[in-house]
Structure formats: C-alpha cells, structure tokens
Write an enzyme that holds these catalytic residues in place. Sequence first.
Site, PDB file in Angstrom:
ATOM      1  N   THR A  53      -4.205 -16.056  12.623  1.00  0.00           N
ATOM      2  CA  THR A  53      -3.564 -14.988  13.401  1.00  0.00           C
ATOM      3  C   THR A  53      -4.205 -13.632  13.144  1.00  0.00           C
ATOM      4  OG1 THR A  53      -1.462 -16.168  13.375  1.00  0.00           O
ATOM      5  CG2 THR A  53      -1.382 -13.831  13.874  1.00  0.00           C
ATOM      6  N   THR A  54      -4.480 -13.326  11.876  1.00  0.00           N
ATOM      7  CA  THR A  54      -5.078 -12.045  11.521  1.00  0.00           C
ATOM      8  C   THR A  54      -6.478 -11.892  12.092  1.00  0.00           C
ATOM      9  OG1 THR A  54      -3.744 -12.000   9.503  1.00  0.00           O
ATOM     10  CG2 THR A  54      -5.671 -10.567   9.546  1.00  0.00           C
ATOM     11  N   TYR A 116       3.186 -20.292  22.875  1.00  0.00           N
ATOM     12  CA  TYR A 116       3.511 -20.069  24.279  1.00  0.00           C
ATOM     13  C   TYR A 116       4.183 -21.256  24.958  1.00  0.00           C
ATOM     14  CZ  TYR A 116       3.234 -19.147  29.257  1.00  0.00           C
ATOM     15  OH  TYR A 116       3.563 -19.000  30.582  1.00  0.00           O
ATOM     16  N   TYR A 142       0.370 -24.531  10.091  1.00  0.00           N
ATOM     17  CA  TYR A 142       0.732 -23.108  10.066  1.00  0.00           C
ATOM     18  C   TYR A 142       1.946 -22.905  10.965  1.00  0.00           C
ATOM     19  CZ  TYR A 142      -0.112 -18.019  10.771  1.00  0.00           C
ATOM     20  OH  TYR A 142      -0.008 -16.661  10.855  1.00  0.00           O
ATOM     21  N   ARG A 147       5.753 -15.823  16.287  1.00  0.00           N
ATOM     22  CA  ARG A 147       4.660 -15.637  17.236  1.00  0.00           C
ATOM     23  C   ARG A 147       4.428 -16.850  18.128  1.00  0.00           C
ATOM     24  NH1 ARG A 147       0.448 -11.212  14.995  1.00  0.00           N
ATOM     25  NH2 ARG A 147      -0.518 -11.680  16.986  1.00  0.00           N
ATOM     26  N   LYS A 171       1.538 -23.436   5.743  1.00  0.00           N
ATOM     27  CA  LYS A 171       1.723 -21.996   5.614  1.00  0.00           C
ATOM     28  C   LYS A 171       2.984 -21.654   6.385  1.00  0.00           C
ATOM     29  CE  LYS A 171      -0.067 -17.469   6.983  1.00  0.00           C
ATOM     30  NZ  LYS A 171      -1.137 -16.707   7.693  1.00  0.00           N
ATOM     31  N   ILE A 213      -0.941 -16.698   1.932  1.00  0.00           N
ATOM     32  CA  ILE A 213      -1.977 -16.345   2.910  1.00  0.00           C
ATOM     33  C   ILE A 213      -1.479 -15.059   3.555  1.00  0.00           C
ATOM     34  CG2 ILE A 213      -3.377 -17.126   4.862  1.00  0.00           C
ATOM     35  CD1 ILE A 213      -2.661 -20.003   4.096  1.00  0.00           C
TER      36      ILE A 213
END
Length: 308
Positions: A53-54, A116, A142, A147, A171, A213
């Site tokens: 994501t980052t 989504y 993850y 999100r 995660k 993380i």
Amino acid sequence: MSKYADVKKRLRGSIAPIVTPFNEDGSVDFETLASLIHWHIESGSHAISVTGTTGEPSSLTAEERVKVMEAAAKAVNGRVPYVPGTGSTNHEETLYLTKKAEEIGADAALVIVPYYNKPSQHALYKHFKKVAESVSIPIIIYNIPGRTATNLHVDTLARLNNDCPNIIGVKESNKDFEHVNRVLLKCGRDFLLYSGIELLCFPMLAIGGAGHISATANIVPKQVAEIYDAWNEGDVKRAQDLHFELMELNDVLFKDTNPAPLKAALGMMGKIKPVLRLPMDLPTQELQNEIREVLKKYVELEDIISAN
C-alpha cells in the site's frame, strides 16, 4: 520440520514498506529507490518490502511493479529478507506478480485482500488458495479492511492456513484487537502475525506478534526496528518508551491518506522528490506545515515543499 521453518524464523522484526519514489515527470526513480533500501538496511530494518500500500501499487502498471520488484531485489542483494507486495484487485494479475516475485528470488510475497470488488469469504478462500498453490515461496496475507472494504475473517484465514502450507502469516492493518488475538488462537502461536497499524506495533508483540510492517519506518527506520529489538531482548520498558515517543509522528503521518504525508515528509528530509501520481497528491500546505513542525522533533529537515 516444515520447509518454511527457516523463513518463518528470519521474517521477524520491522519489515519496512518502502515508498515508490518518482521523478518530477512521474517516472519511477530507481536510483532513489536503491538509495532508500540501502539506508533502511544500514538503519537496522530487519526486512524490506516494496509495492505494498505504501508503495502506491494502484498507481503502477503491472510491468512497472515487476521492474520495481526487480530493482529492489537487486538493491537488497540478500542482506535481509525481501517481501514484495504482489496482490491486486485482479486475480490473474495477482498470480502473475506473485510468480514474478518467486522468479526474482523473493523470500515471501505479501498478498493483499482484493480491494474494491468486495469478495465473499468463500471467494477470498478460493482466491488465496489458488495464489498459494501457484508458487512455492511463502505467502503473507495482507488484511487492511479500511482500504479494501472487506475484512478477511479469522475462520477464513485459519482455513487457508490449514489447507495451504506456504501461507505462513498475515499483516493485520486491523484496529480490532480482538480479531488479531483470535488470529493466533485459531491459526496457532507459530503463525506470523504482523501489525500494520502503527499504534498496535508494540501491543501486538505482547500477544506473540512476529513484528510490524509500519509505514512510519520510512521516516525513522532505526526507532521502528528498535521497538522489536528491545522487546526481543527483554527490554520491555525501552520498547514501551519508543512506542509512546513515536506516537505524535505516527498520528501526523496518517492525517491524510498514506503515503501522501510520508512523501511530503521524505521530501522535507531530502530523501526523495515529493511526487505522487494522481489521483493521489501531496497534502494541503496547512497539513504540510503541521507535518514539518512534528517532523523536526525527530529528524533533520531540508527546505519546505508545497502542494501544487
């Protein structure tokens, strides 16, 4: 002994989720990416991750993601474990990227819950099972419901853990601390549980977490890694002190969507060109000013940047 036992032993501590640096024209800045990775390893990060994501994976094409993964693998050069993010909203693309991670020698792949499209738990099971069966490298799932709009239930994760030997951890960017406790209850205490919520990095170690993380590692990699090191060495007070010392920084870095504040902060530090690809953008000037005031309590800064 499981063929994944050695990997599970090594994949502990601070797995730094590196931003994807861009040039002014929006192209990927591979030179700066390598520089960031070297800095992280020198600063004590225990492992490296990219294109999570980052790393703005939704702003990259699949081929760009592969190039970033390859460049990062080259920069890491086996010095620490390497765990690229390979998940997407598209099943076939996830398979493709995860297989590429295996080809380039990644130690594991970080695979996000598809975002989504809001799949059911049954569909999530089938998705992750097929991804796991497509490769021999370990898979870390993850789960970031804030999100993805979908929470991977503990029972679904436990079923995957039972049926897929190479699904070795998760995660959890999940504020539900009851949920993360039940992950270890249902999946076993040797299942690798990582915090993706900054304010839960320290508390998660207390229940048996394998590390974290944390996006904040992009700014202060040494301190984020030291939370784990102190805990692992039995210095609980030092780990607790670091937890509270970093709280103000953690808070300001999430006043806008990650990684916008991170990139603004890294720009102030002179580590990257503070560029995001639309639809992401830098924070407002007001928030940048606030970030700068907090940031200077932790690191040395260069000239201020501004949003366009």
